[in-house]
Design a protein around this motif. Sequence first.
Motif, mmCIF file in Angstrom:
data_model
loop_
_atom_site.group_PDB
_atom_site.id
_atom_site.type_symbol
_atom_site.label_atom_id
_atom_site.label_comp_id
_atom_site.label_asym_id
_atom_site.label_seq_id
_atom_site.Cartn_x
_atom_site.Cartn_y
_atom_site.Cartn_z
ATOM 1 N N THR A 48 -17.099 73.475 23.258
ATOM 2 C CA THR A 48 -17.128 73.543 24.725
ATOM 3 C C THR A 48 -17.979 72.411 25.285
ATOM 4 O O THR A 48 -17.597 71.745 26.250
ATOM 5 N N GLY A 49 -19.126 72.175 24.673
ATOM 6 C CA GLY A 49 -20.002 71.089 25.117
ATOM 7 C C GLY A 49 -19.380 69.727 24.905
ATOM 8 O O GLY A 49 -19.419 68.868 25.794
ATOM 9 N N HIS A 50 -18.796 69.511 23.741
ATOM 10 C CA HIS A 50 -18.159 68.220 23.472
ATOM 11 C C HIS A 50 -16.976 67.987 24.408
ATOM 12 O O HIS A 50 -16.777 66.883 24.913
ATOM 13 N N GLN A 51 -16.204 69.027 24.652
ATOM 14 C CA GLN A 51 -15.059 68.896 25.547
ATOM 15 C C GLN A 51 -15.526 68.574 26.966
ATOM 16 O O GLN A 51 -14.936 67.731 27.646
ATOM 17 N N SER A 52 -16.596 69.190 27.398
ATOM 18 C CA SER A 52 -17.166 68.898 28.713
ATOM 19 C C SER A 52 -17.612 67.437 28.789
ATOM 20 O O SER A 52 -17.362 66.741 29.777
ATOM 21 N N ASN A 53 -18.250 66.950 27.729
ATOM 22 C CA ASN A 53 -18.687 65.550 27.691
ATOM 23 C C ASN A 53 -17.499 64.597 27.748
ATOM 24 O O ASN A 53 -17.533 63.585 28.451
ATOM 25 N N MET A 54 -16.452 64.912 27.008
ATOM 26 C CA MET A 54 -15.263 64.057 26.999
ATOM 27 C C MET A 54 -14.659 63.963 28.406
ATOM 28 O O MET A 54 -14.349 62.863 28.881
ATOM 29 N N ASN A 55 -14.502 65.092 29.050
ATOM 30 C CA ASN A 55 -13.943 65.090 30.402
ATOM 31 C C ASN A 55 -14.850 64.366 31.383
ATOM 32 O O ASN A 55 -14.376 63.614 32.239
ATOM 33 N N PHE A 56 -16.150 64.568 31.260
ATOM 34 C CA PHE A 56 -17.126 63.882 32.117
ATOM 35 C C PHE A 56 -16.967 62.368 31.979
ATOM 36 O O PHE A 56 -16.922 61.632 32.963
ATOM 37 N N ALA A 57 -16.867 61.894 30.743
ATOM 38 C CA ALA A 57 -16.748 60.455 30.499
ATOM 39 C C ALA A 57 -15.411 59.904 30.992
ATOM 40 O O ALA A 57 -15.359 58.822 31.593
ATOM 41 N N ILE A 58 -14.331 60.617 30.759
ATOM 42 C CA ILE A 58 -13.011 60.163 31.220
ATOM 43 C C ILE A 58 -13.007 60.013 32.732
ATOM 44 O O ILE A 58 -12.505 59.022 33.271
ATOM 45 N N GLU A 59 -13.600 60.964 33.422
ATOM 46 C CA GLU A 59 -13.663 60.901 34.885
ATOM 47 C C GLU A 59 -14.471 59.700 35.384
ATOM 48 O O GLU A 59 -14.344 59.296 36.531
ATOM 49 N N ARG A 60 -15.296 59.137 34.513
ATOM 50 C CA ARG A 60 -16.147 58.019 34.900
ATOM 51 C C ARG A 60 -15.744 56.696 34.252
ATOM 52 O O ARG A 60 -16.514 55.761 34.227
ATOM 53 N N GLY A 61 -14.537 56.622 33.738
ATOM 54 C CA GLY A 61 -14.014 55.348 33.261
ATOM 55 C C GLY A 61 -13.991 55.124 31.769
ATOM 56 O O GLY A 61 -13.789 53.994 31.315
ATOM 57 N N LEU A 62 -14.179 56.162 30.980
ATOM 58 C CA LEU A 62 -14.094 56.003 29.526
ATOM 59 C C LEU A 62 -12.711 55.495 29.160
ATOM 60 O O LEU A 62 -11.702 56.099 29.525
ATOM 61 N N VAL A 63 -12.663 54.389 28.443
ATOM 62 C CA VAL A 63 -11.396 53.827 27.984
ATOM 63 C C VAL A 63 -11.027 54.428 26.633
ATOM 64 O O VAL A 63 -9.888 54.804 26.391
#
Length: 124
Positions: free
Chosen positions: A60-75
Motif C-alpha cells: 500500500t505504501g509503495h503503491q502510494s509512492n508510485m502514484n505520488f511520483a507519477i502525478e509529479r512527472g516520474l518518467v
Amino acid sequence: MFDAFVRILEFDLIGLWTREDIKGFCVEYEQRVGAIYEDGPFATLVDMSEYPAQADFTNTGHQSNMNFAIERGLVCSAYIVSSALTDLQMKRLTAEVDSERFAHFQNRDDAIAWIKKTLDPAAS
C-alpha cells in the motif's frame, strides 16, 4: 541521493519492514520527490537487492509512492532485485500502477542504462 544531471532519484531499501518503517519511508519519499519534481521529468532507481519480500501492508505504501511520483512527472523507475520473491511481488505491484514506467533488473548498470534510454531516447 539525487543526480541532477541525469535526474535520477535513488533509494536503497534494506531488511524486513514494519508498519512504522513504511510510513516513515512514505514521508521521506514524498519529501524527496517534492523537492525535485518542479524542475522537470525525473526517474527513480530503487535498490532492493537487500530487501526481502514484504508483508502486504508495505505494498500500500509503495503503491502510494508510485502514484505520488507519477502525478509529479516520474518518467520511469528501475528496481534492482536479487530475490525472485521480491521481484514477483514488485512486478505484481507495478502492474497494478503503470507497468510500462517500471522495470526490474539484477544489476545497477543495466538499471541505469534503461533509465537513461527511457529519459532520453535520442541519446541511445
